[in-house]
Design a protein around this motif. Structure first.
Motif, mmCIF file in Angstrom:
data_model
loop_
_atom_site.group_PDB
_atom_site.id
_atom_site.type_symbol
_atom_site.label_atom_id
_atom_site.label_comp_id
_atom_site.label_asym_id
_atom_site.label_seq_id
_atom_site.Cartn_x
_atom_site.Cartn_y
_atom_site.Cartn_z
ATOM 1 N N MET A 1 -9.299 -6.681 -23.679
ATOM 2 C CA MET A 1 -8.466 -6.595 -22.474
ATOM 3 C C MET A 1 -9.073 -5.612 -21.465
ATOM 4 N N GLU A 2 -9.074 -6.029 -20.209
ATOM 5 C CA GLU A 2 -9.659 -5.151 -19.185
ATOM 6 C C GLU A 2 -8.750 -3.973 -18.871
ATOM 7 N N ALA A 3 -9.372 -2.874 -18.518
ATOM 8 C CA ALA A 3 -8.616 -1.654 -18.214
ATOM 9 C C ALA A 3 -7.790 -1.789 -16.937
ATOM 10 N N GLN A 4 -6.686 -1.048 -16.911
ATOM 11 C CA GLN A 4 -5.924 -0.911 -15.661
ATOM 12 C C GLN A 4 -6.766 -0.079 -14.690
ATOM 13 N N ILE A 5 -6.876 -0.538 -13.457
ATOM 14 C CA ILE A 5 -7.634 0.227 -12.462
ATOM 15 C C ILE A 5 -6.681 1.215 -11.791
ATOM 16 N N LEU A 6 -7.018 2.483 -11.892
ATOM 17 C CA LEU A 6 -6.171 3.528 -11.294
ATOM 18 C C LEU A 6 -6.591 3.679 -9.829
ATOM 19 N N ASP A 7 -5.768 3.139 -8.964
ATOM 20 C CA ASP A 7 -6.117 2.979 -7.548
ATOM 21 C C ASP A 7 -5.853 4.274 -6.761
ATOM 22 N N GLY A 8 -6.916 5.048 -6.587
ATOM 23 C CA GLY A 8 -6.786 6.331 -5.888
ATOM 24 C C GLY A 8 -6.369 6.186 -4.437
ATOM 25 N N LYS A 9 -6.819 5.109 -3.807
ATOM 26 C CA LYS A 9 -6.463 4.907 -2.389
ATOM 27 C C LYS A 9 -4.954 4.725 -2.251
ATOM 28 N N ALA A 10 -4.378 3.917 -3.143
ATOM 29 C CA ALA A 10 -2.928 3.665 -3.077
ATOM 30 C C ALA A 10 -2.154 4.953 -3.383
ATOM 31 N N ILE A 11 -2.632 5.716 -4.368
ATOM 32 C CA ILE A 11 -1.944 6.972 -4.717
ATOM 33 C C ILE A 11 -2.038 7.950 -3.538
ATOM 34 N N ALA A 12 -3.218 8.022 -2.927
ATOM 35 C CA ALA A 12 -3.405 8.935 -1.788
ATOM 36 C C ALA A 12 -2.495 8.541 -0.627
ATOM 37 N N LYS A 13 -2.368 7.249 -0.388
ATOM 38 C CA LYS A 13 -1.515 6.758 0.712
ATOM 39 C C LYS A 13 -0.068 7.197 0.468
ATOM 40 N N GLN A 14 0.385 6.991 -0.757
ATOM 41 C CA GLN A 14 1.750 7.361 -1.123
ATOM 42 C C GLN A 14 1.953 8.881 -0.972
ATOM 43 N N LEU A 15 0.983 9.629 -1.486
ATOM 44 C CA LEU A 15 1.061 11.098 -1.397
ATOM 45 C C LEU A 15 1.131 11.554 0.065
ATOM 46 N N LYS A 16 0.298 10.939 0.894
ATOM 47 C CA LYS A 16 0.242 11.348 2.306
ATOM 48 C C LYS A 16 1.551 11.039 3.022
ATOM 49 N N GLU A 17 2.176 9.933 2.645
ATOM 50 C CA GLU A 17 3.482 9.614 3.243
ATOM 51 C C GLU A 17 4.518 10.658 2.825
ATOM 52 N N GLU A 18 4.492 11.018 1.558
ATOM 53 C CA GLU A 18 5.435 12.038 1.055
ATOM 54 C C GLU A 18 5.203 13.373 1.771
ATOM 55 N N ILE A 19 3.928 13.721 1.938
ATOM 56 C CA ILE A 19 3.581 14.999 2.572
ATOM 57 C C ILE A 19 4.011 14.990 4.043
ATOM 58 N N ALA A 20 3.740 13.875 4.736
ATOM 59 C CA ALA A 20 4.104 13.790 6.163
ATOM 60 C C ALA A 20 5.612 13.985 6.348
ATOM 61 N N THR A 21 6.402 13.436 5.430
ATOM 62 C CA THR A 21 7.860 13.612 5.502
ATOM 63 C C THR A 21 8.221 15.090 5.328
ATOM 64 N N ASP A 242 -19.947 8.841 -12.579
ATOM 65 C CA ASP A 242 -20.700 9.300 -13.755
ATOM 66 C C ASP A 242 -20.584 8.290 -14.893
ATOM 67 N N VAL A 243 -19.541 7.464 -14.797
ATOM 68 C CA VAL A 243 -19.251 6.495 -15.853
ATOM 69 C C VAL A 243 -19.744 5.116 -15.406
ATOM 70 N N ASP A 244 -20.350 4.391 -16.332
ATOM 71 C CA ASP A 244 -20.740 3.015 -16.023
ATOM 72 C C ASP A 244 -19.465 2.174 -16.007
ATOM 73 N N PHE A 245 -18.955 1.934 -14.807
ATOM 74 C CA PHE A 245 -17.630 1.323 -14.630
ATOM 75 C C PHE A 245 -17.536 -0.049 -15.296
ATOM 76 N N GLU A 246 -18.553 -0.885 -15.071
ATOM 77 C CA GLU A 246 -18.493 -2.260 -15.590
ATOM 78 C C GLU A 246 -18.380 -2.267 -17.109
ATOM 79 N N GLN A 247 -19.112 -1.385 -17.768
ATOM 80 C CA GLN A 247 -19.026 -1.306 -19.233
ATOM 81 C C GLN A 247 -17.712 -0.661 -19.658
ATOM 82 N N ALA A 248 -17.348 0.426 -18.978
ATOM 83 C CA ALA A 248 -16.184 1.215 -19.404
ATOM 84 C C ALA A 248 -14.880 0.436 -19.263
#
Ligand code: NDP
Length: 286
Positions: A1-21, A242-248
């Motif tokens: 099974m392929e890994a869940q991709i932890l989407d930093g862009k989406a997390i950053a967007k959410q964080l920035k909205e929270e911070i702006a408020t 640093d990690v070989d993403f395709e393999q990891a």
């Protein structure tokens, strides 16, 4: 099974909205916005680009920002006088001095005078010491962002084996301290670690903080591990971790991509640290 991709862009967007408020609430209560001062000595192109990105992100979040550009041959005295003036400026909540400094200026020349209360980059020994002691501290934005990703992904750390590869003051060491504070059993690896693969393979959580393209291959990763890749490296003009993403991603249960993983969250954590500094300074000023 392929890994869940932890989407930093989406997390950053959410964080920035929270911070702006929160910034809006801060402004309504105090009548001014939290502000960052970025000191840039010399003309290192990467530092200039990074400084511009910082200023833009602060503007977007409704905070103030100023760039203090100093000549590459700025003296220690001039640099320190500027930092002291920023320490005393009530409209400046956080101060970042861009690294690397010109060769004749050491980081200690900055931390000798920088107020720990405005050290939103977490480079001051007082903040490093507070983190070590488990006290509230300004944590460097990159490892703080790594923890934010783990939290938002709902990763349980208590009792887990965590392996941190890299021991820099700005990334590897604070990341290890943050994982330890959340009751992970932490191993720190470095360039003299013998049989790195067998140590990494013990990790339920892996934090790669090295700066070497694809040095961690899929066979080094424990099946089901959560992988946080901080590395920013280039193969030709392609940014890789640093990690070989395709393999990891075939082995891990979750992984941050590069680009789009830890990088965007780092920037958001700098905003968060500066907002926190402004709040603390406002309480003290009362
Ligand atoms: P440093 O060069 O300061 O530290 C690198 C660490 O990796 C050192 O502790 C070093 O060990 C260790 N190391 C080097 N080679 C090996 C090896 N073969 N095996 C095991 N460990 C090794 O780098 P930084 O901590 O500043 O940055 C690390 C990476 O993170 C870089 O790619 C950087 O660009 C990136 N970065 C990413 C950010 C983001 O926002 N995502 C922000 C900041 C950095 P030793 O101590 O023994 O020399």
């Amino acid at each position: 099974m392929e890994a869940q991709i932890l989407d930093g862009k989406a997390i950053a967007k959410q964080l920035k909205e929270e911070i702006a408020t929160e910034v809006e609430s801060f402004k309504a209560e105090h009548g001014y916005a939290p502000g960052i001062a970025v000191v840039l000595a010399g003309a290192d192109p990467a530092s200039q680009t990074y400084a511009k990105q910082i200023l833009k992100s602060f503007d977007n979040a409704g905070m103030t920002s100023q760039l203090i550009a100093m000549d590459a041959d700025t003296t220690k005295e001039t640099l320190q006088a500027k930092i002291i003036a920023l320490n005393e400026d009530p409209m400046v909540s956080g101060i970042i001095v861009q690294m690397p400094l010109p060769a004749h200026l050491a980081q200690s020349m900055v931390t000798d005078v920088l107020s720990p209360d405005k050290d939103v980059d977490g480079i001051h020994p007082v903040n490093a010491g507070r983190l070590m002691l488990g006290l509230e501290a300004f944590v460097p934005a990159t490892p703080a962002g790594g923890m934010e990703i783990l939290h938002r992904a709902g990763v349980q750390l208590k009792g887990k084996r965590a392996v941190v590869v890299g021991r820099s003051a700005i990334l590897g060491k604070p990341m290890a301290m943050l994982l330890l504070a959340e009751h992970a059993t932490v191993t720190i690896c470095h360039s003299r670690t013998v049989d790195l693969g067998s140590v990494i393979r013990e990790g339920d959580v892996l934090a790669a903080c090295v700066g070497k393209a694809h040095m961690i291959t899929g066979d080094m990763i424990k099946p089901g591990a959560v992988v946080i890749d901080f590395g920013i490296n280039y193969i030709g003009d392609k940014m890789v971790g640093d990690v070989d993403f395709e393999q990891a991603k075939e082995v891990a249960s979750a992984i941050t991509p590069v680009p789009g993983g830890t990088g965007p969250v780092t920037n958001a954590m700098l905003l968060k640290n500066t907002l926190m500094a402004a709040k603390r300074l406002a309480v003290r000023a009362k």
